[in-house]
Design an enzyme around this catalytic site. Structure first.
Site, PDB file in Angstrom:
ATOM      1  N   ASP A  65     112.758  -5.807 -46.599  1.00  0.00           N
ATOM      2  CA  ASP A  65     113.678  -4.951 -45.858  1.00  0.00           C
ATOM      3  C   ASP A  65     114.975  -5.705 -45.554  1.00  0.00           C
ATOM      4  O   ASP A  65     115.076  -6.918 -45.811  1.00  0.00           O
ATOM      5  CB  ASP A  65     113.024  -4.425 -44.557  1.00  0.00           C
ATOM      6  CG  ASP A  65     112.229  -5.481 -43.805  1.00  0.00           C
ATOM      7  OD1 ASP A  65     112.435  -6.683 -44.057  1.00  0.00           O
ATOM      8  OD2 ASP A  65     111.410  -5.113 -42.941  1.00  0.00           O
ATOM      9  N   ASP A 132     104.348  -2.097 -32.631  1.00  0.00           N
ATOM     10  CA  ASP A 132     104.056  -0.654 -32.652  1.00  0.00           C
ATOM     11  C   ASP A 132     103.348  -0.228 -33.944  1.00  0.00           C
ATOM     12  O   ASP A 132     103.232   0.962 -34.219  1.00  0.00           O
ATOM     13  CB  ASP A 132     105.352   0.153 -32.473  1.00  0.00           C
ATOM     14  CG  ASP A 132     106.370  -0.098 -33.591  1.00  0.00           C
ATOM     15  OD1 ASP A 132     106.092  -0.928 -34.489  1.00  0.00           O
ATOM     16  OD2 ASP A 132     107.436   0.539 -33.559  1.00  0.00           O
ATOM     17  N   HIS A 134     104.398  -0.995 -36.998  1.00  0.00           N
ATOM     18  CA  HIS A 134     105.263  -0.798 -38.165  1.00  0.00           C
ATOM     19  C   HIS A 134     105.014  -1.868 -39.230  1.00  0.00           C
ATOM     20  O   HIS A 134     104.592  -2.986 -38.926  1.00  0.00           O
ATOM     21  CB  HIS A 134     106.745  -0.674 -37.778  1.00  0.00           C
ATOM     22  CG  HIS A 134     107.448  -1.932 -37.390  1.00  0.00           C
ATOM     23  ND1 HIS A 134     108.048  -2.085 -36.162  1.00  0.00           N
ATOM     24  CD2 HIS A 134     107.701  -3.076 -38.063  1.00  0.00           C
ATOM     25  CE1 HIS A 134     108.631  -3.275 -36.114  1.00  0.00           C
ATOM     26  NE2 HIS A 134     108.433  -3.896 -37.247  1.00  0.00           N
ATOM     27  N   GLU A 139     108.844   2.641 -39.396  1.00  0.00           N
ATOM     28  CA  GLU A 139     108.466   2.903 -38.004  1.00  0.00           C
ATOM     29  C   GLU A 139     107.410   4.020 -37.942  1.00  0.00           C
ATOM     30  O   GLU A 139     107.211   4.753 -38.922  1.00  0.00           O
ATOM     31  CB  GLU A 139     109.711   3.325 -37.212  1.00  0.00           C
ATOM     32  CG  GLU A 139     110.772   2.231 -37.098  1.00  0.00           C
ATOM     33  CD  GLU A 139     110.417   1.131 -36.095  1.00  0.00           C
ATOM     34  OE1 GLU A 139     109.231   0.917 -35.824  1.00  0.00           O
ATOM     35  OE2 GLU A 139     111.357   0.477 -35.589  1.00  0.00           O
TER      36      GLU A 139
HETATM   37  C1  GLP Z   1     110.144  -7.025 -38.162  1.00  0.00           C
HETATM   38  C2  GLP Z   1     110.210  -6.996 -39.692  1.00  0.00           C
HETATM   39  C3  GLP Z   1     108.841  -6.879 -40.290  1.00  0.00           C
HETATM   40  C4  GLP Z   1     107.940  -7.799 -39.519  1.00  0.00           C
HETATM   41  C5  GLP Z   1     107.711  -7.228 -38.157  1.00  0.00           C
HETATM   42  C6  GLP Z   1     107.013  -8.187 -37.218  1.00  0.00           C
HETATM   43  O1  GLP Z   1     110.980  -6.198 -37.517  1.00  0.00           O
HETATM   44  N1  GLP Z   1     111.039  -6.003 -40.271  1.00  0.00           N
HETATM   45  O2  GLP Z   1     108.864  -7.193 -41.678  1.00  0.00           O
HETATM   46  O3  GLP Z   1     106.717  -7.935 -40.160  1.00  0.00           O
HETATM   47  O4  GLP Z   1     108.874  -6.683 -37.625  1.00  0.00           O
HETATM   48  O5  GLP Z   1     107.883  -9.226 -36.867  1.00  0.00           O
HETATM   49  P1  GLP Z   1     107.373 -10.599 -36.292  1.00  0.00           P
HETATM   50  O6  GLP Z   1     106.593 -11.232 -37.394  1.00  0.00           O
HETATM   51  O7  GLP Z   1     108.610 -11.377 -35.960  1.00  0.00           O
HETATM   52  O8  GLP Z   1     106.537 -10.310 -35.111  1.00  0.00           O
END
Ligand code: GLP
Length: 256
Positions: A65, A132, A134, A139
């Site tokens: 992303d 959440d 995602h 989302e």
């Molecule tokens: C982010 C990214 C995701 C990631 C998730 C968890 O916003 N877009 O690819 O896996 O949310 O993030 P983190 O690993 O920092 O908790």
């Protein structure tokens, strides 16, 4: 789906990535950013510097992303982040690292899907999970069949990611993300989650109903999905003792 609970997620994930690259030097890796994969990336870099890793020269990488609206080269773009945290250190040339193009949002999704197909598809996709539920930036409410497209972040995700930007106001509202359907096309999904803040999301993804309300539950549709969690992220898993038993009895030859 295989669920592995324990402190060695980064080592196991690094083992799986190295085994793939050793057997297929031109492997296609799908790379997540965020905090969750960092210990794995650090382990890969450590092994590379120690001279024990396979060559990554022919590997190709696709980001999950990207933010929309940040200037090119901004340190928090996922493109810059992955250069800094992994690919530069592994010696993967920058032209072998692709991401959805935020300068052409209208066509970026179609072009990105075409690029992934042209590369032969993703062999191994590294994933984190949002608090959440995602996956990438899909989302809650995202179509389980979605492809790469623009999405609007929830207030919760923007708050979660504010730590990278200094303030929540600096976090973009829009992103480009691989869809859940895109992610399902990868041949192996490797989801990493650590800490109590992920426990509810992990339980919903692994043991809850398949639902767009928990995008990560789409892993339940994949024939080769591995979930690596630490003890804190596993506390809400009802079948935790079963997952531990399965892993303890796993044949040595099987790998992840
Ligand atoms: C982010 C990214 C995701 C990631 C998730 C968890 O916003 N877009 O690819 O896996 O949310 O993030 P983190 O690993 O920092 O908790």
């Amino acid at each position: 789906m295989e669920v592995v609970i324990g402190p060695s997620a980064a080592v196991l994930a690094a083992d799986a990535i190295e085994a793939l690259v050793a057997s297929r030097p031109d492997a296609v890796l799908g790379l997540a950013t965020g905090s969750s994969p960092l210990p794995t990336y650090q382990e890969l870099v450590r092994r590379h510097r120690a001279g024990t890793a396979p060559s990554y020269d022919e590997v190709r990488c696709f980001l999950l992303d990207e933010y929309v609206g940040l200037p090119a080269g901004h340190p928090q773009t996922y493109r810059e982040t992955i250069f800094r945290e992994l690919t530069d250190a592994l010696g993967i040339s920058r032209d072998r690292v692709a991401g959805p193009d935020p300068s052409d949002v209208r066509n970026a999704g179609r072009r990105y899907e075409e690029a992934i197909v042209a590369a032969g598809g993703v062999d191994l996709q590294v994933l984190g999970i949002g608090s959440d539920g995602h996956l990438a930036f899909n989302e809650p409410g995202s179509s389980l069949a979605s492809l790469t497209r623009i999405k609007t972040l929830t207030a919760r995700t923007r708050a979660d990611n504010a730590r990278f930007f200094g303030s929540v106001d600096a976090v973009p509202h829009h992103v480009l993300t691989q869809g859940l359907g895109t992610i399902l096309r990868a041949r192996h999904l490797l989801l990493l989650a650590a800490g109590a803040g992920k426990a509810d999301a992990v339980a919903a993804a692994v043991e809850g109903p398949l639902s767009a309300s928990c995008p990560a539950s789409v892993l339940q549709l994949h024939p080769h999905a591995t979930v690596l969690v630490d003890a804190a992220a596993a506390v809400r898993l009802e079948r935790a003792s079963y997952y531990r038993e399965v892993y303890a009895d796993k044949p040595d030859w099987q790998g992840l």
